[in-house]
Design a protein around this motif. Structure first.
Motif, PDB file in Angstrom:
ATOM      1  N   ASP A   1      -1.287  -2.724  -7.714  1.00  0.00           N
ATOM      2  CA  ASP A   1      -1.849  -3.794  -8.544  1.00  0.00           C
ATOM      3  C   ASP A   1      -0.728  -4.441  -9.351  1.00  0.00           C
ATOM      4  OD1 ASP A   1      -3.614  -5.480  -9.806  1.00  0.00           O
ATOM      5  OD2 ASP A   1      -4.235  -3.996 -11.306  1.00  0.00           O
ATOM      6  N   ASP A   2       0.249  -5.008  -8.641  1.00  0.00           N
ATOM      7  CA  ASP A   2       1.376  -5.653  -9.308  1.00  0.00           C
ATOM      8  C   ASP A   2       1.898  -6.779  -8.425  1.00  0.00           C
ATOM      9  OD1 ASP A   2       2.977  -4.442  -7.306  1.00  0.00           O
ATOM     10  OD2 ASP A   2       3.313  -2.667  -8.556  1.00  0.00           O
TER      11      ASP A   2
ATOM     12  N   VAL B   1       0.846  -1.189   0.000  1.00  0.00           N
ATOM     13  CA  VAL B   1       0.000   0.000   0.000  1.00  0.00           C
ATOM     14  C   VAL B   1       0.884   1.242   0.000  1.00  0.00           C
ATOM     15  CG1 VAL B   1      -1.762   1.303   1.244  1.00  0.00           C
ATOM     16  CG2 VAL B   1      -1.853  -1.201   1.210  1.00  0.00           C
ATOM     17  N   THR B   2       0.666   2.103  -0.983  1.00  0.00           N
ATOM     18  CA  THR B   2       1.406   3.356  -1.092  1.00  0.00           C
ATOM     19  C   THR B   2       0.419   4.494  -1.295  1.00  0.00           C
ATOM     20  OG1 THR B   2       3.254   2.174  -2.139  1.00  0.00           O
ATOM     21  CG2 THR B   2       3.251   4.577  -2.302  1.00  0.00           C
TER      22      THR B   2
ATOM     23  N   ARG C   1       3.964  -6.946  -6.165  1.00  0.00           N
ATOM     24  CA  ARG C   1       4.183  -6.654  -4.751  1.00  0.00           C
ATOM     25  C   ARG C   1       2.975  -7.022  -3.893  1.00  0.00           C
ATOM     26  NH1 ARG C   1       5.653  -0.503  -5.019  1.00  0.00           N
ATOM     27  NH2 ARG C   1       4.003  -0.649  -6.602  1.00  0.00           N
ATOM     28  N   SER C   2       1.798  -7.077  -4.512  1.00  0.00           N
ATOM     29  CA  SER C   2       0.591  -7.491  -3.791  1.00  0.00           C
ATOM     30  C   SER C   2       0.148  -8.891  -4.195  1.00  0.00           C
ATOM     31  CB  SER C   2      -0.547  -6.493  -4.052  1.00  0.00           C
ATOM     32  OG  SER C   2      -0.239  -5.229  -3.517  1.00  0.00           O
ATOM     33  N   ASP C   3       1.011  -9.581  -4.921  1.00  0.00           N
ATOM     34  CA  ASP C   3       0.684 -10.918  -5.431  1.00  0.00           C
ATOM     35  C   ASP C   3       1.292 -11.993  -4.529  1.00  0.00           C
ATOM     36  OD1 ASP C   3      -0.215 -12.947  -7.112  1.00  0.00           O
ATOM     37  OD2 ASP C   3       1.616 -12.905  -8.314  1.00  0.00           O
ATOM     38  N   VAL C   4       0.981 -11.922  -3.243  1.00  0.00           N
ATOM     39  CA  VAL C   4       1.563 -12.852  -2.278  1.00  0.00           C
ATOM     40  C   VAL C   4       0.470 -13.374  -1.351  1.00  0.00           C
ATOM     41  CG1 VAL C   4       3.262 -13.163  -0.449  1.00  0.00           C
ATOM     42  CG2 VAL C   4       3.742 -11.578  -2.326  1.00  0.00           C
ATOM     43  N   ASN C   5       0.337 -14.687  -1.289  1.00  0.00           N
ATOM     44  CA  ASN C   5      -0.640 -15.309  -0.400  1.00  0.00           C
ATOM     45  C   ASN C   5       0.073 -16.047   0.729  1.00  0.00           C
ATOM     46  OD1 ASN C   5      -3.208 -14.700  -1.785  1.00  0.00           O
ATOM     47  ND2 ASN C   5      -2.327 -15.916  -3.438  1.00  0.00           N
TER      48      ASN C   5
END
Length: 307
Positions: free
Chosen positions: A131-132, A124-125, A134-138
């Motif tokens: 939407d890349d 979060v920035t 950097r947020s594609d982690v579960n």
């Protein structure tokens, strides 16, 4: 016949409806109201993967499960602090919908039960979710009691998957075909090691970790840097350049900066000479490895010669 045709039509319609129906994702509308059901349960992270199911990406970066958490109350989460070797309390902030923040990290709560948790880690920035990748982690957590039911341990469950091994082997095959191409190699999870054979050369591994600016421990294996001093060189010199170290530990000259293009070839010969005469002769060079498999990877060296 008309009756049979009508039945056939109904059957086809029902089948089409079933095929088009999508599974309904269970949304956590108000997690705090149901926190009592999981309060006091200790959870250990057992998987951290990208949405493609892998824990590695093409650069060699590895997602590693490490969190231990426990919901203490409706607005407090306990998380394991490895530095202090104890659980620390953090405020649980609900931002909107299923997005929460604690321990200075942002998460989307995707699944919550007494046995397991699934969070999506978010970047979060300026109040916007990236939407890349950097947020594609579960992140998947299992309750410690559930791990016992599985007759397993967190250490076993945290191991890379068979899919990870297959992926890394494919990456190595590509790197082996082009060991001198920086675009084909990838960082070793255990980076290259440069070990002096004797006191004719000095080596220092440089850490570039800077957590305040977002440079985590991963930077040290993704971008290995070494400071090398040669006390008795033929002349005084100082150069910084990249080296590709193949799976056999052989060094190949990589990129280097040269502000005068007309002297690039002569500089290239000088740097190759430093590799051949000094580095290869005076160092034990161990290639980078991932999952125990050696492969080509890139390092940066700053070499200083003292006459």
């Amino acid at each position: 016949m008309r009756y049979l045709s009508f039945l056939t039509f109904c059957l086809i319609t029902m089948l089409m409806a079933c095929q088009q129906e999508k599974p309904v994702k269970k949304e956590i509308k108000d997690f705090k109201s149901g926190i009592e059901s999981v309060k006091g349960i200790r959870y250990t992270e057992v998987k951290r993967r990208f949405s493609n199911g892998l824990s590695f990406d093409t650069t060699g970066f590895q997602q590693e499960p490490s969190w231990i958490i426990e919901f203490y109350s409706a607005d407090t989460v306990l998380a394991w602090d490895p530095a202090q070797q104890k659980m620390q309390g953090f405020h649980l902030h609900h931002d909107h919908k299923d997005v929460y923040n604690f321990a200075k990290e942002w998460f989307r709560f995707k699944s919550v039960s007494k046995d397991s948790l699934v969070f999506q880690r978010l970047q979060v920035t300026s109040k916007a979710i990236a939407d890349d990748i950097r947020s594609d982690v579960n992140m998947t957590f299992y309750a410690d009691s559930y791990i016992k039911k599985l007759s397993s341990s967190a250490e076993v469950l945290q191991r890379p998957s068979k899919a990870d091994t297959t992926f890394i082997k494919q990456m190595i095959e590509r790197a082996e075909r082009n060991p001198t191409n920086a675009d084909s190699v990838f960082a070793g999870r255990i980076p290259v090691q440069l070990i002096p054979r004797d006191n004719r050369i000095q080596v220092q591994k440089i850490s570039t970790v800077d957590k305040l600016n977002g440079r985590t421990e991963a930077y040290d294996y993704l971008y290995p840097r070494f400071r090398i001093i040669i006390p008795d060189s033929y002349k005084d010199f100082g150069f910084e350049f990249n080296v590709l170290v193949d799976s056999n530990g052989k060094m190949h000259l990589g990129k280097f900066y040269m502000n005068m293009p007309e002297y690039k070839e002569s500089r290239k010969k000088v740097l190759q000479g430093i590799i051949d005469v000094y580095l290869t002769s005076l160092l034990i060079i161990k290639p980078g490895t991932t999952l125990g498999l050696p492969h080509s990877s890139e390092i940066t060296v700053s070499v200083k010669g003292k006459k």
